[in-house]
Design an enzyme around this catalytic site. Structure first.
Site, mmCIF file in Angstrom:
data_model
loop_
_atom_site.group_PDB
_atom_site.id
_atom_site.type_symbol
_atom_site.label_atom_id
_atom_site.label_comp_id
_atom_site.label_asym_id
_atom_site.label_seq_id
_atom_site.Cartn_x
_atom_site.Cartn_y
_atom_site.Cartn_z
ATOM 1 N N CYS A 1 0.499 1.903 -5.980
ATOM 2 C CA CYS A 1 -0.132 2.738 -6.739
ATOM 3 C C CYS A 1 0.385 3.904 -7.098
ATOM 4 C CB CYS A 1 -1.835 2.839 -6.091
ATOM 5 S SG CYS A 1 -1.728 3.767 -4.675
ATOM 6 N N ARG B 1 0.181 2.232 -11.975
ATOM 7 C CA ARG B 1 1.110 1.561 -10.885
ATOM 8 C C ARG B 1 2.620 1.962 -10.926
ATOM 9 N NH1 ARG B 1 -3.298 1.021 -9.871
ATOM 10 N NH2 ARG B 1 -4.456 -1.098 -9.904
ATOM 11 N N HIS C 1 0.857 -1.229 0.186
ATOM 12 C CA HIS C 1 -0.073 -0.019 -0.178
ATOM 13 C C HIS C 1 0.824 1.223 0.034
ATOM 14 C CE1 HIS C 1 -4.032 -1.365 -0.070
ATOM 15 N NE2 HIS C 1 -3.833 -2.281 1.101
#
Lengths: 52, 225
Positions: free
Chosen positions: B190, B199, B122
């Site tokens: 991301c 990405r 993340h």
């Protein structure tokens, strides 16, 4: 809506305020621990893998 | 009219609370998961599983970790991101795994193995393990710690790609069908921050393997290049 809820709480003012705070706490806990964890994976900021 | 106003205010509070949850409270959840993963990993690494090498000069063959989905099996150290940067990598890239730590793509190479060791993490939520991946420069060490050794990868390049570019996870990244001859590593997150538009991909090659010594520090922990 909030007025209606407050008017329907039982007891004297002190008890009502306490109950109202308790209701708020329950709603926040429900959101943080049940609703938001379900919604989180659908948010675009959580898409980090490739191939989907 | 009054009811509508109250409803709108409530909706606003919902959204604000959700943002607070995503950006900060998920960090707390991940910190708790990570501390549990660290404890478990430390315990499993202490269990002597390999007999001492016949010849002390020769490092024992690497034990290939075979983690179940959700299990932590390695610790990631990126000196550029600070000495206290040490998230446990878990097996799997499903949402439940990524909420606990950076996740390893099942089926891709394991640390140190010939092929492509692929990890996703993340960027802005759940502990933000890959938040500063864009700060890595070519040559930067990326150290993957397993039970008895450190694999030192060196960052080669980074790239911003479309989310459907599964080929970055190929044994030879971006060359589908090619047979791998070297140990490589790929990290995905991301990009841009807070978006699912693209990405960010960081590639690295295995540079060397450093055996753990009693009381030894993580390679490059002092910040030398």
């Amino acid at each position: 809506m909030y007025g209606w809820i407050y008017r329907h709480l039982p007891g004297p003012t002190r008890v009502r305020v306490l109950l109202a705070l308790l209701l708020v706490a329950v709603v926040i806990a429900l959101l943080l621990f049940v609703v938001f964890p379900e919604v989180g994976p659908w948010m675009p900021l959580n898409h980090v893998t490739v191939g989907h | 009219m009054r009811a509508a106003g109250e409803l709108l205010i409530t909706a606003g509070l919902f959204v604000a609370l959700f943002l607070v949850y995503q950006l900060w409270i998920t960090d707390l959840f991940q910190a708790r998961s990570q501390s549990r993963l660290h404890d478990r990993l430390a315990a499993s690494w202490q269990t002597p599983s390999a007999k001492p090498p016949a010849k002390p000069s020769e490092p024992p063959p690497a034990l290939r970790p075979d983690p179940a989905v959700g299990q932590g099996f390695a610790v990631l150290h990126i000196p550029r991101l600070g000495n206290d940067y040490a998230p446990v990598v878990v097996e799997g890239v499903g949402e439940p795994q990524l909420e606990e730590g950076p996740g390893h793509y099942p089926g891709t190479a394991m640390p140190g193995e010939i092929g492509n060791f692929v990890v996703s993490g993340h960027r802005t939520t759940y502990g933000k393990p890959f938040n500063r991946l864009d700060e890595l420069r070519p040559g930067d060490p990326i150290v993957v710690e397993v039970a008895d050794r450190y694999y030192v990868y060196r960052m080669t390049r980074s790239e911003v790609v479309a989310p459907n570019r599964l080929d970055v996870t190929d044994p030879v990244p971006e060359r589908p069908g090619a047979i791998a001859e070297a140990a490589m590593m790929t990290m995905t997150t991301c990009h841009p921050k807070f978006s699912a538009k693209s990405r960010l991909i960081v590639f690295a090659n295995l540079d060397k393997t450093v055996m753990k010594t009693p009381g030894g520090a993580v390679p490059f922990a002092s910040g030398e290049a």
